[in-house]
Design an enzyme around this catalytic site. Structure first.
Site, short mmCIF file in Angstrom:
data_model
loop_
_atom_site.label_atom_id
_atom_site.label_comp_id
_atom_site.label_asym_id
_atom_site.label_seq_id
_atom_site.Cartn_x
_atom_site.Cartn_y
_atom_site.Cartn_z
N LYS A 66 0.80 -1.24 0.00
CA LYS A 66 0.00 0.00 0.00
C LYS A 66 0.83 1.29 0.00
O LYS A 66 0.43 2.29 -0.58
CB LYS A 66 -0.95 0.02 1.20
CG LYS A 66 -2.12 -0.93 1.05
CD LYS A 66 -3.04 -0.88 2.24
CE LYS A 66 -4.14 -1.92 2.09
NZ LYS A 66 -5.04 -1.98 3.25
N ASP A 102 -9.73 2.72 2.44
CA ASP A 102 -9.67 2.26 3.84
C ASP A 102 -10.11 3.39 4.77
O ASP A 102 -10.65 3.14 5.86
CB ASP A 102 -8.23 1.87 4.23
CG ASP A 102 -7.83 0.50 3.70
OD1 ASP A 102 -8.72 -0.30 3.36
OD2 ASP A 102 -6.61 0.24 3.63
P1 NDP Z 1 1.45 -3.79 6.55
O1 NDP Z 1 2.25 -4.93 6.02
O2 NDP Z 1 1.56 -2.46 5.88
O3 NDP Z 1 1.77 -3.59 8.12
C1 NDP Z 1 1.81 -4.69 8.99
C2 NDP Z 1 1.85 -4.22 10.45
O4 NDP Z 1 1.83 -5.35 11.32
C3 NDP Z 1 3.13 -3.44 10.79
O5 NDP Z 1 2.82 -2.49 11.78
C4 NDP Z 1 4.03 -4.56 11.34
O6 NDP Z 1 5.04 -4.08 12.21
C5 NDP Z 1 3.03 -5.36 12.12
N1 NDP Z 1 3.46 -6.74 12.32
C6 NDP Z 1 3.41 -7.74 11.42
N2 NDP Z 1 3.88 -8.88 11.98
C7 NDP Z 1 4.24 -8.59 13.25
C8 NDP Z 1 4.77 -9.34 14.33
N3 NDP Z 1 5.04 -10.64 14.20
N4 NDP Z 1 5.01 -8.71 15.50
C9 NDP Z 1 4.73 -7.41 15.65
N5 NDP Z 1 4.21 -6.62 14.65
C10 NDP Z 1 3.97 -7.22 13.47
O7 NDP Z 1 -0.07 -4.29 6.53
P2 NDP Z 1 -1.44 -3.44 6.58
O8 NDP Z 1 -1.22 -2.23 7.43
O9 NDP Z 1 -1.96 -3.27 5.21
O10 NDP Z 1 -2.41 -4.47 7.35
C11 NDP Z 1 -2.24 -4.72 8.75
C12 NDP Z 1 -3.43 -5.55 9.26
O11 NDP Z 1 -4.63 -4.80 9.13
C13 NDP Z 1 -3.65 -6.85 8.48
O12 NDP Z 1 -3.99 -7.86 9.39
C14 NDP Z 1 -4.82 -6.54 7.58
O13 NDP Z 1 -5.61 -7.68 7.35
C15 NDP Z 1 -5.60 -5.53 8.40
N6 NDP Z 1 -6.35 -4.60 7.54
C16 NDP Z 1 -7.71 -4.75 7.49
C17 NDP Z 1 -8.46 -3.89 6.72
C18 NDP Z 1 -9.93 -4.07 6.69
O14 NDP Z 1 -10.57 -3.55 5.77
N7 NDP Z 1 -10.53 -4.73 7.66
C19 NDP Z 1 -7.86 -2.80 5.95
C20 NDP Z 1 -6.41 -2.70 6.11
C21 NDP Z 1 -5.70 -3.60 6.87
P3 NDP Z 1 6.53 -3.72 11.64
O15 NDP Z 1 6.38 -2.39 10.95
O16 NDP Z 1 7.35 -3.64 12.87
O17 NDP Z 1 6.90 -4.83 10.71
#
Ligand code: NDP
Length: 297
Positions: A66, A102
């Site tokens: 994104k 979103d």
């Molecule tokens: P990104 O890949 O952009 O971000 C992922 C986030 O999760 C980062 O903050 C990352 O931290 C964190 N993260 C991932 N794995 C771990 C871990 N093992 N431990 C700690 N932190 C972790 O994804 P998105 O922002 O696009 O999506 C994030 C979540 O939100 C997803 O589950 C997605 O399904 C949900 N979502 C739902 C939507 C809806 O319409 N319901 C819309 C958008 C998102 P770090 O930066 O430290 O890696």
């Protein structure tokens, strides 16, 4: 010619978006096909170039692209510019427009969980990715006065705070290091907790120890599933909601952008529920689990 709309992510297998979007095209007799493109970051640029072809209505963009896709489109809408994240692309001739639906989806989810109560002014946000950007922008626009962001990699949360610097100048927007004790202290003075990390998406783990949750909290998990966080929060007496409404409404807004027509919301919601009941998976290709028992109505 059958038009094409694609979901670009990595991974994207068994997307819930596919079920609801294809049903919506079919219902409105729009000759279009919703396809899943699993593209690693290195292949993203070529995929975006391909979208300029006449057969494409546009695309959805999901984890982890994104933010990366922002410089690859020709124009950004206000929400995409403000968040620095794009989840929907439309095409005008050969030009690609980046949108962020979103933001609209989150606003509906926030309003629903707050219900008739007064809109709170303080929130804790977990995560600093594309989803978190829509959340933080929504909270700023809603008039929140204090928003604390926790992220595994602190520098990413700091980057997010910097990105919103000017629009958040009137309020306190801070990144804090991810420590259970600090999260617990912040939650004690907060009414709203939003999980925008993917913790809980693939396995039954929670970003927050159960002891840190309290009954006055409104807990919104963007994950479309009854996560452990939501179950712990409900057990503590909190009001909870999963990511269903946000997913539905970001999808409905995208549908209207591609087709110029109102989205068949009831049908899309039914298709989401059906896909979930049938064991289908989230937009990111992972199991979705059972609906949140205590999801706010
Ligand atoms: P990104 O890949 O952009 O971000 C992922 C986030 O999760 C980062 O903050 C990352 O931290 C964190 N993260 C991932 N794995 C771990 C871990 N093992 N431990 C700690 N932190 C972790 O994804 P998105 O922002 O696009 O999506 C994030 C979540 O939100 C997803 O589950 C997605 O399904 C949900 N979502 C739902 C939507 C809806 O319409 N319901 C819309 C958008 C998102 P770090 O930066 O430290 O890696």
């Amino acid at each position: 010619m059958t038009k094409r709309v694609v979901l670009i992510g990595h991974p994207v297998a068994h997307s819930l978006s596919g079920a609801m979007q294809q049903a919506a095209f079919d219902e409105l007799k729009i000759d279009a096909r919703y396809e899943l493109w699993d593209r690693a970051p290195i292949a993203l640029g070529d995929s975006i170039v391909e979208l300029r072809g006449d057969e494409f209505l546009g695309a959805n963009v999901t984890i982890p692209h994104k933010e990366r896709v922002v410089p690859m489109v020709d124009r950004l809408t206000e929400e995409a510019q403000a968040t620095g994240a794009v989840n929907t692309i439309t095409r005008e001739g050969k030009r690609l427009i980046g949108h962020n639906t979103d933001v609209a989806g989150f606003k509906i989810a926030l309003d629903r969980i707050v219900g008739r109560q007064k809109m709170p002014r303080q929130a804790v946000v977990l995560g600093a990715g594309g989803g978190a950007r829509a959340v933080v922008y929504g909270l700023i626009r809603e008039g929140f006065q204090r928003v604390i962001i926790f992220n595994r990699h602190l520098h990413r949360a700091e980057g997010l705070v910097k990105h919103f610097g000017r629009s958040a100048a009137h309020m306190e927007l801070r990144a804090m290091p991810w420590h259970d004790s600090i999260i617990e202290a912040e939650l004690a003075k907060t009414k709203i907790l939003i999980n925008a990390t993917s913790i809980g998406l693939t396995s039954d783990v929670t970003p927050v120890p159960a002891e840190a949750l309290h009954g006055d909290l409104l807990v919104l998990d963007l994950i479309y599933s009854n996560t452990r966080l939501l179950r712990d929060a409900a057990a503590a007496g909190a009001t909870t909601a999963d990511g269903e409404l946000m997913l539905l409404h970001q999808g409905a807004a995208a549908f209207t952008l591609w087709t110029g027509q109102p989205a068949p919301l009831d049908l899309m919601q039914a298709k989401l529920a059906e896909a979930r009941a049938g064991g289908l998976r989230s937009a990111e290709g992972e199991p979705t689990g059972e609906p949140a028992a205590a999801a706010a109505e």
